[in-house]
Motif scaffolding. Structure first.
Motif: not given
Length: 359
Positions: A226-246
């Motif tokens: 999944t390549r739709v995301f901008d690089t995230q400001l905070d690692p926690e934002d990245t983890l949220l997107l990971v959890a939903l995508t998975r």
């Protein structure tokens, strides 16, 4: 538990102007020796760096690797009078030199005048699905949810020291590429491969690794990427997107409509424009609905997978945080308005080496 991996691309930024600056020639080698799991590599422009985690099972593992990687890269950047910028597009205007590799030089020739201004950094989430046909079904299942994920993951509100009016200007810049946006609906794996081969013969993509759809099958791993995301400001934002995508990709009984690509692309544009305030297309009913309502619907639909992965509490906590504080783009805009460029620099530079995880 389904394994996943994360790739994050970062800018090196001048701390005063937040303009991109070229990294030192030895930075990749130094970071490779830093003892951080995963891999650092050069990105398309010399003002960029990419980090890829090792294969992971849990969000806690991902958090550890992402924080270590960001901290190591930020330390090296500070030694070169730069800050590490985890943003989709930089605030300022600066270095646009292509990194010295044969592949990047070929891509630059293909992009022509686009190349020098291609200042975009994305976050890519890989979810492992071993079977070829199951991977295609998962991609088809994901595609109508991409606008909701982008609405949550916009972190690129600036371009050339201006407020663009978009939550993800990176998405707009990426639309200059011929294969950007919603992937087609595929019948099976053979259909996917044949379609990709045609695009490469057409030169609409130089190779499989340059395919720029918002989601695709990885050419190197048995994953949906999944390549739709901008690089995230905070690692926690990245983890949220990971959890939903998975959760979406592994919920095999998740029923979605075979929406036309132009409807999904229109919704992606609106998600890039207005973030969580956007009107989008409901993947289940095909009706227009709000991004906020669709996010709530998504949480119900993938709840069992989030529960199985142990991600429910974190996902709800982080969504509550983002409701209160805003997405990455909204937090950047607030920092600029309250503190000017120095305030924005403090926010961006402070999001590289620590967590704001809401317990």
């Amino acid at each position: 538990m389904t394994r996943f991996g994360v790739e994050e691309e970062y800018f090196f930024l001048d701390p005063d102007s937040l303009a991109p600056t070229a990294s030192g020639r030895g930075m990749k080698r130094v970071l490779s020796d830093a003892g951080v799991p995963g891999t650092f590599s050069s990105e398309f422009l010399t003002c960029q760096l990419e980090y890829a985690t090792s294969p992971l099972n849990t969000l806690d593992e991902a958090r550890t690797q992402l924080m270590l990687a960001r901290a190591a890269a930020a330390e090296i950047a500070a030694g070169e009078d730069s800050i590490l910028g985890p943003v989709g597009t930089p605030f300022g205007t600066g270095d646009g030199h292509v990194s010295p590799s044969a592949r990047y030089r070929e891509i630059a020739r293909w992009l022509a005048d686009i190349a020098g201004g291609h200042h975009v950094c994305g976050c890519h989430v890989h979810v492992e699905i071993e079977d070829d046909e199951a991977r295609v079904r998962a991609l088809n299942r994901l595609r109508p949810w991409l606008p909701v994920l982008l609405a949550l993951g916009g972190n690129a509100p600036f371009w050339h020291a201006r407020i663009t009016g978009f939550r993800s200007w990176r998405t707009v810049l990426m639309r200059r590429l011929p294969t950007m946006g919603c992937p087609p609906l595929f019948r099976d794996h053979e259909h996917y491969r044949r379609h990709l081969d045609q695009l490469i013969r057409l030169r609409a993509s130089p190779d499989a690794a340059s395919l720029a759809w918002a989601a695709r099958l990885s050419d190197h791993y048995p994953t949906v990427e999944t390549r739709v995301f901008d690089t995230q400001l905070d690692p926690e934002d990245t983890l949220l997107l990971v959890a939903l995508t998975r959760a979406i990709l592994t919920t095999e009984d998740l029923t979605v409509l075979p929406l036309d690509a132009d409807l999904v692309d229109g919704a992606l544009w609106m998600a890039a424009r207005e973030g969580m305030n956007a009107a989008l297309i409901d993947p289940v009913t095909g009706e227009v609905s709000s991004a906020r309502m669709l996010l709530q619907d998504l949480l119900l639909l993938v709840g069992p997978q989030l529960e199985q992965a142990g991600d429910v509490a974190f996902v709800h906590d982080r969504i509550a945080f983002m409701r209160a504080e805003g997405t990455g783009a909204e937090r950047q805009l607030a920092a600029l308005r309250s503190g000017g460029v120095p305030g924005l620099a403090a926010l961006v530079g402070g999001r590289t080496g620590h967590s704001t995880h809401a317990a």
